[in-house]
Design an enzyme around this catalytic site. Structure first.
Site, PDB file in Angstrom:
ATOM      1  N   ASN A 110       0.853  -1.187   0.000  1.00 50.61           N
ATOM      2  CA  ASN A 110       0.000   0.000   0.000  1.00 50.61           C
ATOM      3  C   ASN A 110       0.888   1.236   0.000  1.00 50.61           C
ATOM      4  O   ASN A 110       2.021   1.202   0.483  1.00 50.61           O
ATOM      5  CB  ASN A 110      -0.893   0.011   1.240  1.00 50.61           C
ATOM      6  N   HIS A 112       0.735   5.197   1.324  1.00 48.27           N
ATOM      7  CA  HIS A 112      -0.048   6.052   2.210  1.00 48.27           C
ATOM      8  C   HIS A 112       0.621   7.420   2.307  1.00 48.27           C
ATOM      9  O   HIS A 112       1.822   7.505   2.596  1.00 48.27           O
ATOM     10  CB  HIS A 112      -0.163   5.417   3.609  1.00 48.27           C
ATOM     11  N   SER A 139       4.659   7.035   2.478  1.00 46.16           N
ATOM     12  CA  SER A 139       5.246   5.748   2.872  1.00 46.16           C
ATOM     13  C   SER A 139       4.690   4.634   1.983  1.00 46.16           C
ATOM     14  O   SER A 139       3.504   4.637   1.652  1.00 46.16           O
ATOM     15  CB  SER A 139       4.861   5.403   4.320  1.00 46.16           C
ATOM     16  N   ASP A 148      -3.137   0.880   7.711  1.00 47.25           N
ATOM     17  CA  ASP A 148      -1.940   1.709   7.514  1.00 47.25           C
ATOM     18  C   ASP A 148      -0.862   1.402   8.555  1.00 47.25           C
ATOM     19  O   ASP A 148      -0.046   2.272   8.897  1.00 47.25           O
ATOM     20  CB  ASP A 148      -2.292   3.213   7.558  1.00 47.25           C
TER      21      ASP A 148
HETATM   22  C1  GRF Z   1      -2.563   8.861  -3.179  1.00 47.61           C
HETATM   23  O1  GRF Z   1      -2.330  10.035  -2.485  1.00 47.61           O
HETATM   24  C2  GRF Z   1      -2.238   7.669  -2.324  1.00 47.61           C
HETATM   25  O2  GRF Z   1      -1.174   7.884  -1.480  1.00 47.61           O
HETATM   26  C3  GRF Z   1      -3.503   7.521  -1.537  1.00 47.61           C
HETATM   27  O3  GRF Z   1      -4.531   7.803  -2.445  1.00 47.61           O
HETATM   28  C4  GRF Z   1      -4.043   8.655  -3.472  1.00 47.61           C
HETATM   29  C5  GRF Z   1      -4.282   7.968  -4.773  1.00 47.61           C
HETATM   30  O4  GRF Z   1      -3.970   8.772  -5.865  1.00 47.61           O
HETATM   31  N1  GRF Z   1      -3.538   6.219  -0.911  1.00 47.61           N
HETATM   32  P1  GRF Z   1      -4.000   8.150  -7.339  1.00 47.61           P
HETATM   33  O5  GRF Z   1      -5.378   7.515  -7.520  1.00 47.61           O
HETATM   34  O6  GRF Z   1      -2.894   7.160  -7.449  1.00 47.61           O
HETATM   35  O7  GRF Z   1      -3.830   9.330  -8.248  1.00 47.61           O
END
Ligand code: GRF
Length: 222
Positions: A110, A112, A139, A148
């Site tokens: 994931n 985050h 991260s 998370d």
């Molecule tokens: C990103 O900020 C990611 O860290 C979070 O959700 C957002 C997704 O953006 N988990 P995208 O759909 O990849 O443009």
């Protein structure tokens, strides 16, 4: 790792991280194949990105299932059929059940947008600004049942400027996301990254604390 690792990317929205991974597969940095993109929301841009790249784009609309468990079962079934080496959560806004997370232990990542363990959950950029943090960031971690909360592999830092707004800070963090997520997937597919118990190992070295992204690090281990 098999010669070409089978990747499944789970999204809920724009899919800009998905795009960064598509690009890294396309130019050979990631020795893998994205066998499907799954979205729990219909009509999102990420699905268009998948189709444009010739990747099967699957919609599992969570609102169309009787309850959470029914959606979770459908997702699990879909994943079992696709048989991925790695499941990549890229802006996937659903909490997965413990059984599914455990099924893919060490095979699910994931991203985050915070310097974990700070700011699990939502509105990370706002919270960093409200707290007057000098640094914020992103991260990439292995997924465990704790939201998370899984072992962090790498973080990229962003200096918070006095004129940062929630939007501009998010945009600056997102640029870093697009650097580190493909890099981690690359390491995984090269067979250089794995999870042993609760500890990520890169090139057989336990990562006692997360790597800190820099261009120098990328040149050294990329
Ligand atoms: C990103 O900020 C990611 O860290 C979070 O959700 C957002 C997704 O953006 N988990 P995208 O759909 O990849 O443009």
């Amino acid at each position: 790792m098999a010669m070409r690792c089978r990747l499944v990317v789970l999204i809920s929205g724009s899919g800009s991280n998905l795009q960064a991974i598509i690009d890294a597969v396309g130019d050979g940095r990631i020795p893998g194949e994205i066998v499907a993109v799954i979205s729990n929301r219909p009509g999102v841009k990420g699905l268009e990105r998948a189709k444009k790249a010739g990747i099967p784009a699957i919609t599992l609309d969570h609102t169309g299932y009787a309850d959470r468990a029914a959606f979770d079962r459908a997702l699990q079934q879909q994943l079992e059929t696709l048989d991925p080496d790695l499941v990549i959560l890229a802006g996937f806004m659903r909490i997965l059940p413990e059984s599914l997370v455990n099924r893919f232990h060490g095979k699910m990542l994931n991203i985050h947008p915070s310097l974990l363990p700070k700011y699990r959950g939502l509105h990370t950029h706002r919270r960093a600004l409200e707290n007057g943090d000098a640094q914020h960031g992103v991260s990439v971690h292995f997924v465990t049942p704790e939201l998370d909360g899984g072992p962090v592999i790498i973080q990229a830092h962003v200096d918070v400027a006095p004129d940062h707004t929630e939007e501009t800070l998010a945009a600056d963090v997102l640029k870093r996301e697009h650097r580190i997520y493909p890099l981690v997937v690359q390491w995984y597919c090269q067979g250089r990254l794995r999870l042993e118990g609760d500890t990520p190992l890169l090139d057989d070295q336990p990562l006692e604390s997360p790597l800190r992204y820099s261009e120098k690090l990328e040149r050294r281990v990329g």
